[in-house]
Every structure is written in C-alpha cells, then in structure tokens.
Design a protein around this motif. Structure first.
Motif, short mmCIF file in Angstrom:
data_model
loop_
_atom_site.label_atom_id
_atom_site.label_comp_id
_atom_site.label_asym_id
_atom_site.label_seq_id
_atom_site.Cartn_x
_atom_site.Cartn_y
_atom_site.Cartn_z
N UNK A 197 0.85 -1.18 0.00
CA UNK A 197 0.00 0.00 0.00
C UNK A 197 0.89 1.24 0.00
N UNK A 198 1.27 1.70 -1.18
CA UNK A 198 2.10 2.89 -1.31
C UNK A 198 1.56 3.77 -2.43
N UNK A 199 2.09 4.99 -2.50
CA UNK A 199 1.68 5.90 -3.57
C UNK A 199 0.19 6.17 -3.53
N UNK A 200 -0.42 6.16 -4.71
CA UNK A 200 -1.84 6.51 -4.79
C UNK A 200 -2.72 5.50 -4.03
N UNK A 201 -2.23 4.30 -3.87
CA UNK A 201 -3.01 3.30 -3.10
C UNK A 201 -3.17 3.77 -1.65
N UNK A 202 -2.07 4.30 -1.11
CA UNK A 202 -2.08 4.77 0.27
C UNK A 202 -2.95 6.02 0.40
N UNK A 203 -2.78 6.97 -0.52
CA UNK A 203 -3.54 8.22 -0.37
C UNK A 203 -5.04 8.00 -0.59
N UNK A 204 -5.40 7.09 -1.49
CA UNK A 204 -6.83 6.84 -1.67
C UNK A 204 -7.42 6.13 -0.45
N UNK A 205 -6.56 5.43 0.31
CA UNK A 205 -7.04 4.75 1.52
C UNK A 205 -7.10 5.71 2.72
N UNK A 206 -6.47 6.87 2.59
CA UNK A 206 -6.48 7.87 3.67
C UNK A 206 -7.03 9.19 3.10
N UNK A 207 -8.32 9.19 2.84
CA UNK A 207 -8.92 10.33 2.13
C UNK A 207 -8.65 11.66 2.83
N UNK A 208 -8.66 11.67 4.16
CA UNK A 208 -8.45 12.92 4.89
C UNK A 208 -7.07 13.48 4.63
N UNK A 209 -6.07 12.62 4.69
CA UNK A 209 -4.68 13.04 4.44
C UNK A 209 -4.53 13.54 3.00
N UNK A 210 -5.14 12.80 2.08
CA UNK A 210 -5.04 13.15 0.66
C UNK A 210 -5.71 14.50 0.40
N UNK A 211 -6.93 14.67 0.92
CA UNK A 211 -7.65 15.92 0.68
C UNK A 211 -6.89 17.12 1.25
N UNK A 212 -6.27 16.93 2.42
CA UNK A 212 -5.48 18.02 3.00
C UNK A 212 -4.36 18.41 2.05
N UNK A 213 -3.67 17.41 1.52
CA UNK A 213 -2.57 17.73 0.59
C UNK A 213 -3.10 18.39 -0.68
N UNK A 214 -4.19 17.83 -1.22
CA UNK A 214 -4.74 18.41 -2.45
C UNK A 214 -5.15 19.86 -2.23
N UNK A 215 -5.78 20.13 -1.09
CA UNK A 215 -6.20 21.51 -0.80
C UNK A 215 -4.99 22.44 -0.76
N UNK A 216 -3.91 21.98 -0.13
CA UNK A 216 -2.71 22.82 -0.03
C UNK A 216 -2.13 23.09 -1.42
N UNK A 217 -2.10 22.06 -2.27
CA UNK A 217 -1.56 22.23 -3.63
C UNK A 217 -2.47 23.17 -4.43
N UNK A 218 -3.79 22.93 -4.32
CA UNK A 218 -4.74 23.75 -5.08
C UNK A 218 -4.66 25.21 -4.66
N UNK A 219 -4.49 25.46 -3.37
CA UNK A 219 -4.35 26.86 -2.92
C UNK A 219 -3.08 27.48 -3.49
N UNK A 220 -2.01 26.67 -3.60
CA UNK A 220 -0.75 27.20 -4.15
C UNK A 220 -0.92 27.60 -5.62
N UNK A 221 -1.90 26.99 -6.29
CA UNK A 221 -2.11 27.31 -7.71
C UNK A 221 -2.60 28.74 -7.91
N UNK A 222 -3.00 29.39 -6.83
CA UNK A 222 -3.37 30.80 -6.93
C UNK A 222 -2.15 31.71 -7.08
N UNK A 223 -0.96 31.14 -6.95
CA UNK A 223 0.28 31.95 -6.97
C UNK A 223 1.15 31.69 -8.20
N UNK A 224 0.72 30.79 -9.07
CA UNK A 224 1.50 30.49 -10.27
C UNK A 224 1.13 29.10 -10.77
#
Ligand code: PEP
Ligand code: MG
Length: 324
Positions: free
Chosen positions: A110-137
């Motif tokens: 269980x690594x990579x996308x397998x791990x993140x899809x199994x931990x939706x909360x952790x994944x969503x937190x990371x995605x939110x942080x990346x998506x917010x960074x997209x406001x800067x470039x």
C-alpha cells in the motif's frame, strides 16, 4: 570545463537539428528550486512531497504544506511546478504512521496513490494545499504508482470536490490544473492507451519501472548489476510508452535517475523522448549532451538499439553514438 558549462545556463536545450527538448528539474527543497530557476529549467517536473511527511513528527497540516508549496511556485516565477502527491509506503521511514506495518512486500504494498486513496483525509489536506498554491502560479499534479484508470478517476473527483470547497471558502484556485500519472507499474506502461484520456500528461518513473519490470529490488546491492535500464525489455517498454503517448496526444517525460545521466541522453533521445525531469546537479551536462545530439542520426540508429540482445550490445550502441 565549469565555465563552459556555466555558459549553458542561458542556452536552449536544442539538438543540432533544431529540436527543443524540455528539461524540467526534480526538486524537494528550497535550494533545488533556486538552482532549477537559475539553470533555466522549463519548470519543476517532479516535486517530491514526501520529505514534508518524513521530517515532521506528526502529519503536516494544510497551512504548513500550503506555505511550502506556495514558496516553490513563487520560486519558479511563472514556470510550472509539478507536485507529486504523497508517495509513502512501508519502504520509506514512515514517521507519520500511515503505512501498513509489517507488509511482506512493501514495494508491492500500500504505497503511492493506493495509500492516499485509503487515507482520504490526508489526501484531501494535501490536495487543498496544492490547489491553494495554484493561486500563486502554474501548478500541475502528478500521481505516483498508478495502475488503473479507476485510480485516476477517483483522484480527479477528489480534486474537483476540493476545488469547489476551496472556492466556496473564498480561495483562488486556478482553472484546469493539469493532472498527470507516473508510469512505474509495468501494467500501466503496457496499457497506457487504456487511461491516457483521463490525464493531461505522463511521467515515466524509471527507478520503480525498472525495479518492477526486472523483479529486482532497487535497493538490493546484490542485484545492482541486474537492476539496470540497459535491458532490452526496458528499452522496448519505454519505446512502447512513447508511441502510445504520441498516439493519445499526451505529453510524456522521463523523471527517473536515468534522465539525469548524460551517458543515457542519446539513448533516451533515440527512443523519442523529448521531455526529461532531472536533478539540477547534472542539468547543464545533459543540456550539453542534447546540444551535441542530432535526432535524425539517433532516429536512424533506433532499430539497431531495439535489436540489441543484451547489456553489452546496448553499451556498444551507446559508445558508438554519433555514427549512424
Ligand atoms: C521513479 O520511480 O523513477 C521516481 C522518479 O520516483 P521515486 O524515485 O521517488 O520512487
Ligand atoms: Mg517511483
């Protein structure tokens, strides 16, 4: 020699016959970003986010991640940063305690996308942080260890939902952030055509692809001779990926360590690869090699390369470069 290399900072990564090769940088620190920018990298093609999860004792929260990602984006001043989502597994020191303990085969676990899809909360937190960074470039999102289109569809859905929620809360999120898949699982490499329509770009992780293709642990010293991209099976699969990606009109890069080895540059160019992502340490050497290469000559030698029957044959091809 250093001064000669230094002059290449402002030169294009263009072959003798005038083809531009895209050189992205691999990065995981502020220093890497600064170097990538200074060396004229086209962007960051692989930003490994694991370090954030390996260094802190708990999980990094959204704000902590957001600041790191935003600074990387600002540091590249307008050139895209490709954030690879968390690629953790029991094969890496896992202080966050996310990985499944005691797996018999962590590299197959269980690594990579397998791990993140199994931990939706952790994944969503990371995605939110990346998506917010997209406001800067410009930002791109790259998913590790993909083996099926279902995984990519799930990731897209999560990105879409996170985007809606962030905008509702007043955050700026860029439109149409490109989503890419890493090609490191052999089945994904063979069946690129089955999911190419779900992504905007592809990036071949040869470190893992070679490990899985040759069934040779990338960290096992006793197998270091076997663990090599100079195998006819590896070259044929890379060629297949390049052709499948071209047919699907999807850009493909190579981001494993071979992308940063100037000795491998002629081979990768001969296979039809026009995008590389490599550590800034050897970016100028690879650029020099590209500037000395002639794609029409290398293309004419592709058949010979693909007919090589063993490592010695591939090495002979490499040393005979320049001659058709
Ligand atoms: C790869 O597997 O080639 C790759 C770039 O990812 P990592 O080395 O981080 O597994
Ligand atoms: Mg990998």
């Amino acid at each position: 020699e250093q001064r000669e290399l230094g002059r290449l900072r402002s030169k294009p990564s263009r072959t003798v016959d005038g083809v531009d090769i895209t050189l992205y940088a691999n990065a995981e620190s502020r220093e890497d970003i600064a170097r990538a920018h200074a060396l004229g990298a086209a962007g960051v093609g692989l930003y490994r986010t694991e370090f954030l999860f390996l260094r802190s004792d708990g999980l990094p929260d959204e704000e902590t991640q957001f600041r790191v990602y935003r600074d990387a984006v600002l540091g590249m001043s307008g050139r895209a940063v490709t954030f690879r989502t968390l690629d953790l597994g029991a094969d890496k020191a896992d202080r966050a305690g996310l990985a499944v303990a005691n797996e018999d085969n962590p590299a197959l676990g269980v690594r990579g996308v397998r791990l993140t899809l199994a931990h939706a909360g952790v994944f969503d937190t990371q995605l939110r942080a990346i998506l917010r960074a997209s406001g800067y470039g410009p930002v791109r999102i790259l998913v590790p260890m993909v083996s099926s289109r279902e995984e990519l569809i799930s990731v897209r859905r999560r990105i879409r939902n996170a985007t809606v929620a962030l905008r509702k809360a007043g955050h700026v999120v860029a439109e149409n952030i490109p989503l890419g898949a890493m090609i490191e699982v052999p089945a994904a490499a063979i069946a690129v055509a089955s999911f190419a329509d779900t992504v905007d770009f592809l990036s071949v992780g040869t470190n893992d692809l070679v490990q899985y293709l040759l069934a040779a642990d990338r960290n096992n010293e006793a197998l270091s001779t076997l663990y090599s991209p100079l195998h006819p099976g590896v070259l044929r699969l890379l060629r297949h990926v390049v052709r499948s990606a071209a047919e699907a009109d999807t850009p493909v890069a190579v981001c494993g360590e071979i992308a940063g080895d100037p000795l491998m540059t002629p081979l990768l160019l001969a296979l039809g690869i026009t995008e590389l992502s490599l550590h800034p340490a050897t970016l100028l050497e690879v650029r020099r090699c590209i500037r000395e290469s002639d794609l029409s000559v290398l293309g004419a030698r592709l058949d010979t390369l693909l007919k090589a029957r063993d490592r010695a044959g591939i090495e002979r091809w490499l040393t005979g470069r320049g001659k058709a």
